[in-house]
Design an enzyme around this catalytic site. Structure first.
Site, PDB file in Angstrom:
ATOM      1  N   ASP A  79       0.803  -1.228   0.000  1.00 42.45           N
ATOM      2  CA  ASP A  79       0.000   0.000   0.000  1.00 42.45           C
ATOM      3  C   ASP A  79       0.828   1.267   0.000  1.00 42.45           C
ATOM      4  O   ASP A  79       0.415   2.279  -0.561  1.00 42.45           O
ATOM      5  CB  ASP A  79      -0.945   0.017   1.209  1.00 42.45           C
ATOM      6  N   ASP A  82       5.567   0.300   3.309  1.00 43.26           N
ATOM      7  CA  ASP A  82       5.777  -0.942   4.044  1.00 43.26           C
ATOM      8  C   ASP A  82       5.610  -2.139   3.114  1.00 43.26           C
ATOM      9  O   ASP A  82       5.542  -1.991   1.903  1.00 43.26           O
ATOM     10  CB  ASP A  82       4.807  -1.023   5.233  1.00 43.26           C
ATOM     11  N   TYR A 234      -5.828   0.368   8.829  1.00 43.33           N
ATOM     12  CA  TYR A 234      -6.913   0.705   7.903  1.00 43.33           C
ATOM     13  C   TYR A 234      -8.239   0.265   8.500  1.00 43.33           C
ATOM     14  O   TYR A 234      -9.002  -0.473   7.897  1.00 43.33           O
ATOM     15  CB  TYR A 234      -6.666   0.087   6.527  1.00 43.33           C
ATOM     16  N   GLU A 474       5.741   9.669   3.173  1.00 45.08           N
ATOM     17  CA  GLU A 474       5.394   8.339   2.680  1.00 45.08           C
ATOM     18  C   GLU A 474       4.437   8.419   1.496  1.00 45.08           C
ATOM     19  O   GLU A 474       3.382   9.049   1.587  1.00 45.08           O
ATOM     20  CB  GLU A 474       4.765   7.498   3.797  1.00 45.08           C
TER      21      GLU A 474
END
Length: 497
Positions: A79, A82, A234, A474
């Site tokens: 995603d 990571d 999430y 990120e």
């Protein structure tokens, strides 16, 4: 000769103006940005990489995913920075890639349309695997996020548990199943002309997924055996009902079936979608739902859905600074702002909706009514363009927030694969804690994740190129996915203003 003496404060202010970073005044190369925004997805791939992989510093990874359930769950996308495959945001990414192709694919050069469909298929193939055991089981995630986030290692070296998280009936997974329904339905439309057989497979699985979704209503994070591993990463903070409507709306678009039309009409108020919402993203689908369904009213004269259009117009008006009524927040330099991290996810998704709604209005020769103001479609496009240009460098930092685009862009992004030496340069495995030296390094990342759009600046328009500040540095797939469609529009209409 007469000398003009100016106040010292005025001279000081002028010097500060000269010294501050300047905004770019050059015309942006939207075609280059489009190509790079699509290329980014190759850096996020999990599974066996193809021979034509262009992000060559990546290698195969996650090849045993699903083995604990005797199921092939290889493929899909990590995603963000990571090495976990979170199905909830991945499905949203898939929906937005598909919607980008549906609305703006005809504007793309043939090569980039092909690349967009390749990126879309990479995730839709994985989602098909995740629903392959329906009607009684759906996979919602691969990879232990706690263990993964405690390590800094390349995806190729992963030695953390590749746990496959599953929801079995009658336990619910409505937000993941609803978004997966939307993703497979939207992808079926995107592939309808180029691969009708695959399109039909996607649609059949979308119907099957929605049946599970609607039969077992509830949040996937309510399942005791997985809730600590999906939250707080999430967790659906907005509730699961919007995903039920979102999935049904995409099935309606893909099939034309009256059952789904009746579903979204009758469940709007019971599911809490009647409130005006000024956001759209992986968690809250209502803003996008209203725009999507509005097309049925604007172009299909389905006036029984007028309430969705009214909410969409309220949302659009909240983005117009000169209109009356409630407004969204902007930073001093004009970036859409919402509390929390990863600001650019809002800028890309909402810019996408601005362009889509403008397109719906234009095709019917309509304008947006905001109280006493009449807003033409081109005004919405200008609002979107301001967000795009900000991201690409027209900001107080004079910095492009897309990696690899322009002369100045973030060099120390929060991304494991990008920040660690490639397999080619460092063949030996880099284990869990051995990567910390690279995480803490102040050196630029050795591998350039071309096209990645980072989280972006704070509410003060400031950005520090700091790998440890994941909220700003990120990148995520769901920032880029809607940006593909936005850039496709401006690449084809560079003078739009």
């Amino acid at each position: 000769m007469k000398l003009h003496l100016y106040p010292l404060s005025l001279v000081f202010s002028f010097l500060l103006l000269l010294l501050r970073p300047t905004m770019s005044s050059n015309q942006h190369d939207y075609s280059d940005a489009l190509s790079k925004s699509i290329l980014f997805f190759e850096g996020q791939r999990s599974g066996y990489l193809p021979n034509d992989q262009r992000m060559t510093w990546r290698r195969n990874s996650g090849l045993s995913d699903g083995w604990t359930h005797n199921t092939d769950l290889t493929g899909g996308y990590y995603d963000a920075g990571d090495n976990v495959k979170f199905n909830f945001p991945m499905a949203f990414t898939t929906t937005m890639l598909a919607w980008s192709v549906i609305e703006f694919g005809e504007l793309m050069p043939s090569s980039e349309l092909r690349n967009s469909l390749v990126a879309l298929r990479w995730s839709s193939n994985y989602l098909l695997k995740s629903v392959s055991q329906l009607p009684n089981r759906i996979f919602v995630q691969v990879g232990d996020p706690i263990a993964d986030h405690n390590c800094w290692e390349r995806p190729e070296d992963m030695d953390t548990p590749r746990t496959a998280y599953v929801v079995n009936a009658p336990n619910p997974a409505s937000e993941v199943a609803g978004e997966t329904t939307a993703a497979l339905s939207a992808a079926s439309i995107a592939f309808r002309s180029s691969d009708p057989g695959y399109s039909q497979t996607l649609l059949q699985n979308a119907v099957k997924t929605f049946q599970f979704d609607d039969m077992y209503r509830g949040a996937y994070s309510s399942n005791d055996d997985i809730k600590n591993d999906v939250c707080p990463f999430y967790c659906d903070f907005n509730g699961f009902q919007d995903e039920l409507l979102w999935g049904a709306a995409w099935l309606r678009k893909a099939t034309g079936d009256e059952r789904y039309l009746n579903y979204i009409e009758s469940n709007r108020e019971p599911f809490g979608a009647s409130d005006n919402v000024d956001e759209f993203g992986w968690d809250n689908k209502v803003g996008g739902l209203n725009v999507l369904v509005s097309k049925e009213v604007i172009q299909g004269n389905m006036y029984n859905l007028e309430a969705y259009k009214a909410s969409a117009e309220s949302f659009m008006c909240s983005l117009v600074p000169e209109s009356s009524g409630p407004h969204v927040e902007y930073t001093p330099a004009g970036l859409l702002y919402k509390p929390g991290g990863s600001q650019l996810q809002h800028a890309t998704t909402i810019s996408f909706l601005l362009l889509v709604y403008a397109q719906y209005l234009s095709r019917s020769s309509l304008s947006l009514n905001c109280g006493t103001l009449t807003i033409p479609p081109d005004h919405l496009r200008r609002l979107a363009k301001k967000q795009v240009d900000y991201i690409l460098g027209d900001n107080p930092m004079g910095l492009s927030y897309m990696v690899g685009y322009g002369e100045r862009y973030p060099k120390r992004i929060h991304h494991r694969g990008s920040s660690l030496p490639s397999i080619k340069d460092h063949p030996e495995a880099i284990r869990c804690k051995d990567g910390s030296v690279y995480f803490n390094s102040t050196e630029p990342n050795p591998n350039v994740l071309i096209g990645a759009v980072v989280g972006g600046p704070g509410e003060d328009d400031k950005y520090d190129d700091d790998r440890s500040d994941f909220r700003k540095s990120e990148p995520t797939t769901y920032i880029n996915a809607p940006f593909v469609g936005v850039l496709a529009y401006f690449a084809a209409n560079p003078g739009s203003s």
